[in-house]
Design a protein around this motif. Structure first.
Motif, PDB file in Angstrom:
ATOM      1  N   SER A   1     -14.823  31.233  49.895  1.00 41.97           N
ATOM      2  CA  SER A   1     -13.424  31.844  49.858  1.00 41.97           C
ATOM      3  C   SER A   1     -13.227  32.984  50.731  1.00 41.97           C
ATOM      4  CB  SER A   1     -13.292  32.645  48.432  1.00 41.97           C
ATOM      5  OG  SER A   1     -14.039  33.694  48.216  1.00 41.97           O
ATOM      6  N   LEU A   2     -14.260  33.359  51.560  1.00 47.78           N
ATOM      7  CA  LEU A   2     -14.110  34.542  52.193  1.00 47.78           C
ATOM      8  C   LEU A   2     -13.147  34.167  53.674  1.00 47.78           C
ATOM      9  CD1 LEU A   2     -17.385  36.497  51.466  1.00 47.78           C
ATOM     10  CD2 LEU A   2     -14.971  36.904  50.435  1.00 47.78           C
ATOM     11  N   ASP A   3     -11.947  33.943  53.571  1.00 45.13           N
ATOM     12  CA  ASP A   3     -11.281  33.654  54.701  1.00 45.13           C
ATOM     13  C   ASP A   3     -10.232  34.736  55.207  1.00 45.13           C
ATOM     14  OD1 ASP A   3      -9.367  32.820  56.782  1.00 45.13           O
ATOM     15  OD2 ASP A   3      -8.349  31.172  55.367  1.00 45.13           O
ATOM     16  N   LEU A   4     -10.531  35.316  56.145  1.00 48.05           N
ATOM     17  CA  LEU A   4      -9.913  36.713  56.716  1.00 48.05           C
ATOM     18  C   LEU A   4      -9.225  36.376  57.932  1.00 48.05           C
ATOM     19  CD1 LEU A   4     -12.607  39.092  55.599  1.00 48.05           C
ATOM     20  CD2 LEU A   4     -10.520  38.802  54.502  1.00 48.05           C
ATOM     21  N   SER A   5      -9.003  35.217  58.245  1.00 53.64           N
ATOM     22  CA  SER A   5      -8.222  34.951  59.490  1.00 53.64           C
ATOM     23  C   SER A   5      -6.778  35.657  59.313  1.00 53.64           C
ATOM     24  CB  SER A   5      -8.245  33.336  59.723  1.00 53.64           C
ATOM     25  OG  SER A   5      -7.607  32.834  58.476  1.00 53.64           O
ATOM     26  N   GLU A   6      -6.276  36.065  60.264  1.00 58.32           N
ATOM     27  CA  GLU A   6      -5.097  36.810  60.620  1.00 58.32           C
ATOM     28  C   GLU A   6      -5.178  37.802  59.907  1.00 58.32           C
ATOM     29  OE1 GLU A   6      -1.701  33.970  59.591  1.00 58.32           O
ATOM     30  OE2 GLU A   6      -3.093  32.488  60.261  1.00 58.32           O
ATOM     31  N   VAL A   7      -6.293  38.637  59.492  1.00 62.51           N
ATOM     32  CA  VAL A   7      -6.142  39.812  59.125  1.00 62.51           C
ATOM     33  C   VAL A   7      -6.570  41.015  60.123  1.00 62.51           C
ATOM     34  CG1 VAL A   7      -7.546  41.600  57.397  1.00 62.51           C
ATOM     35  CG2 VAL A   7      -6.656  39.201  56.480  1.00 62.51           C
ATOM     36  N   SER A   8      -5.758  41.950  60.410  1.00 63.78           N
ATOM     37  CA  SER A   8      -6.068  43.085  61.506  1.00 63.78           C
ATOM     38  C   SER A   8      -6.891  43.989  60.794  1.00 63.78           C
ATOM     39  CB  SER A   8      -4.929  43.378  62.170  1.00 63.78           C
ATOM     40  OG  SER A   8      -4.000  43.861  61.062  1.00 63.78           O
ATOM     41  N   THR A   9      -6.362  44.485  59.529  1.00 66.32           N
ATOM     42  CA  THR A   9      -7.266  45.778  59.138  1.00 66.32           C
ATOM     43  C   THR A   9      -7.471  45.180  57.483  1.00 66.32           C
ATOM     44  OG1 THR A   9      -5.947  47.112  60.183  1.00 66.32           O
ATOM     45  CG2 THR A   9      -6.947  48.234  58.162  1.00 66.32           C
ATOM     46  N   LEU A  10      -8.824  45.495  57.414  1.00 61.77           N
ATOM     47  CA  LEU A  10      -9.387  44.949  55.974  1.00 61.77           C
ATOM     48  C   LEU A  10      -9.714  46.269  55.025  1.00 61.77           C
ATOM     49  CD1 LEU A  10     -10.804  42.862  54.303  1.00 61.77           C
ATOM     50  CD2 LEU A  10     -13.060  43.493  55.126  1.00 61.77           C
ATOM     51  N   VAL A  11      -9.033  46.308  54.131  1.00 67.45           N
ATOM     52  CA  VAL A  11      -9.527  47.669  53.247  1.00 67.45           C
ATOM     53  C   VAL A  11     -10.498  47.032  52.162  1.00 67.45           C
ATOM     54  CG1 VAL A  11      -8.701  49.240  51.541  1.00 67.45           C
ATOM     55  CG2 VAL A  11      -7.145  48.606  53.281  1.00 67.45           C
ATOM     56  N   LEU A  12     -11.590  47.375  52.407  1.00 64.38           N
ATOM     57  CA  LEU A  12     -12.733  46.938  51.516  1.00 64.38           C
ATOM     58  C   LEU A  12     -13.067  47.814  50.376  1.00 64.38           C
ATOM     59  CD1 LEU A  12     -14.945  45.070  50.795  1.00 64.38           C
ATOM     60  CD2 LEU A  12     -16.423  46.301  52.472  1.00 64.38           C
ATOM     61  N   ILE A  13     -12.435  47.288  49.076  1.00 61.51           N
ATOM     62  CA  ILE A  13     -12.622  48.127  47.957  1.00 61.51           C
ATOM     63  C   ILE A  13     -13.951  47.624  47.255  1.00 61.51           C
ATOM     64  CG2 ILE A  13     -11.791  48.507  45.648  1.00 61.51           C
ATOM     65  CD1 ILE A  13      -9.559  49.262  47.489  1.00 61.51           C
ATOM     66  N   SER A  14     -14.799  48.643  47.199  1.00 66.05           N
ATOM     67  CA  SER A  14     -16.077  48.564  46.669  1.00 66.05           C
ATOM     68  C   SER A  14     -16.094  47.467  45.320  1.00 66.05           C
ATOM     69  CB  SER A  14     -16.778  49.859  46.462  1.00 66.05           C
ATOM     70  OG  SER A  14     -16.442  50.634  45.516  1.00 66.05           O
ATOM     71  N   ALA A  15     -16.995  46.603  45.320  1.00 68.98           N
ATOM     72  CA  ALA A  15     -16.858  45.821  44.164  1.00 68.98           C
ATOM     73  C   ALA A  15     -17.982  46.070  43.302  1.00 68.98           C
ATOM     74  CB  ALA A  15     -16.951  44.214  44.664  1.00 68.98           C
ATOM     75  N   GLY A  16     -18.136  47.134  42.450  1.00 67.81           N
ATOM     76  CA  GLY A  16     -19.085  47.715  41.721  1.00 67.81           C
ATOM     77  C   GLY A  16     -19.468  46.980  40.823  1.00 67.81           C
TER      78      GLY A  16
END
Ligand SMILES: NC(=O)c1ccc[n+]([C@@H]2O[C@H](COP(=O)([O-])OP(=O)(O)OC[C@H]3O[C@@H](n4cnc5c(N)ncnc54)[C@H](OP(=O)(O)O)[C@@H]3O)[C@@H](O)[C@H]2O)c1
Length: 273
Positions: free
Chosen positions: A47-62
Motif C-alpha cells: 500500500s505504500l505508494d508515495l508517487s507524486e508526493v513532494s513533502t511527506l508528513v510522517l505522523i508517528s504510528a505508535g
C-alpha cells in the motif's frame, strides 16, 4: 503535493485540516481513507505508494512495541526514497522525553530519517494537554493521579498540527531543523482547581496496579509506557520550556490548561458529586 500519513488519527486529521486552511495542496494517507485520500498502511508494504508526493508528513504510528513501530517507519521511509519524495517531516517526541518508555522508537526513527538522504525536519512533539487531562482518574470525591505536584509542559494537539502544517507548507525554510515543541508547564492541581474538585496523589505502584488490573483494553506495552509518563512528570523531568512552539506558530500557543481541563471534564462521570 503534500501527503499527511495517519490522516484518520487526531494529529494527522488536524494537520491535514490546517494545511487545507492554508490553501496548500495536500492529501491524507490512512488505513481507513476517506474520499480523496490514499490507503496507506505501514504494515502493508504494497500500500505504500508515495508517487507524486513532494513533502511527506510522517505522523508517528505508535501503539505497538518498538520493533513494530520502527519497522513501520522504516518501510514508509524506504517508500519515500523509492518514490522520489523531496522532504520528510517527522512528528516525534520532545527532547525531555528521552527517558520515557516509548522514546526509543522515536529516536530510532530520527536516525532513519537522517540516514534516508532526504531533506528532513523533525518536530519533537511535547505530550498533549489532552493526554494529561485524559489520564486523570475520577474518584467519588475528586480526581486522582500519580503525577503528584509535578508539572508537564503540555501542548494542545491543535498547536502541534498547526506547527506541522506551517513546516510542511514551506519545508525548504525548515530543512535540517529539529524543533522542540513544548508548551507552558501545568500541574494536575491547577486542572483540579479549575474543575472545582480536590486532587489526590496515588503512588506509582498503585497506578501500575490499576493499569494492569482495572483498565480493560490496554495492550501489554501500555502500562509501562503510562507509568513512565507518570514518573517523568512526578519527578520533574517534563516541565522544561522551549521557545520553538511560539516561534513556529508566530503567535502564543493555545492555553494547555484549558485544553487539559476540557479533556478531564469529558471523562467526568455523569452522576458525580
Ligand atoms: N505527544 C503525545 O502526547 C502523544 C500521545 C499519544 C500518541 N502520540 C503519538 O503521536 C501519534 C499521533 O497522535 P494522535 O493523537 O493522532 O493518535 P491517534 O488519534 O490515536 O492516531 C493513531 C495514529 O497512528 C496511525 N497508525 C497506527 N497504525 C498505523 C499503521 N499500521 N500504518 C499507518 N498509520 C498507522 C493512525 O493512522 P490511520 O488510523 O489514519 O491509519 C493514526 O494516525 C500517535 O500515533 C503516537 O505515535 C503522541
Amino acid at each position: 503535493m503534500i501527503l499527511v500519513t495517519g490522516a484518520s488519527g487526531n494529529l494527522g486529521s488536524a494537520t491535514l485540516a490546517a494545511l487545507r486552511t492554508r490553501g496548500a495542496a495536500a492529501t491524507g494517507g490512512s488505513r481507513t481513507p476517506r474520499e480523496g485520500m490514499r490507503r496507506l498502511d505501514f504494515d502493508d508494504h504494497v500500500s505504500l505508494d508515495l508517487s507524486e508526493v513532494s513533502t511527506l508528513v510522517l505522523i508517528s504510528a505508535g501503539y505497538a512495541e518498538d520493533d513494530q513501530v520502527v519497522g513501520r517507519h522504516a518501510a514508509v521511509l524506504d517508500a519515500a526514497v523509492r518514490d522520489g519524495v523531496r522532504h520528510v517531516v517527522y512528528t516525534g517526541l520532545t527532547t525531555a522525553g528521552d527517558h520515557l518508555g516509548f522514546a526509543l522508537a522515536h529516536r530510532a526513527t530520527e536516525r532513519l530519517v537522517r540516514a534516508s538522504g532526504l531533506p528532513w525536519t523533525i518536530l519533537r512533539n511535547g505530550l498533549y494537554a489532552e493526554l494529561f487531562g485524559g489520564l486523570l482518574m475520577w474518584a467519588e470525591d475528586g480526581v486522582e493521579s500519580a503525577f503528584g505536584d509535578g508539572a508537564l509542559a503540555a501542548v494542545a494537539r491543535k498547536d502541534l498540527a498547526d506547527s506541522a502544517a506551517i513546516v510542511a507548507a514551506d519545508p525548504a525554510g525548515h530543512c535540517g531543523r529539529v524543533y522542540d515543541l513544548v508548551g507552558t508547564p501545568i500541574t494536575v492541581g491547577q486542572v483540579a482547581d479549575r474543575l472545582g474538585v480536590p486532587h489526590r496523589t496515588i503512588g506509582l505502584g498503585e497506578y501500575r496496579r490499576r493499569l494492569l488490573d482495572e483498565t480493560p483494553g490496554l495492550l501489554p506495552f501500555q502500562p509501562p509506557m503510562l507509568a513512565s509518563i507518570a514518573t517523568g512528570i512526578r519527578h520533574g523531568f517534563l516541565d522544561g520550556t522551549a521557545p520553538d512552539l511560539a516561534g513556529l506558530l508566530g503567535r502564543p500557543a493555545r492555553d494547555p490548561l484549558a485544553t487539559a481541563v476540557a479533556a478531564a471534564s469529558a471523562t467526568r462521570p455523569e452522576a458525580s458529586f
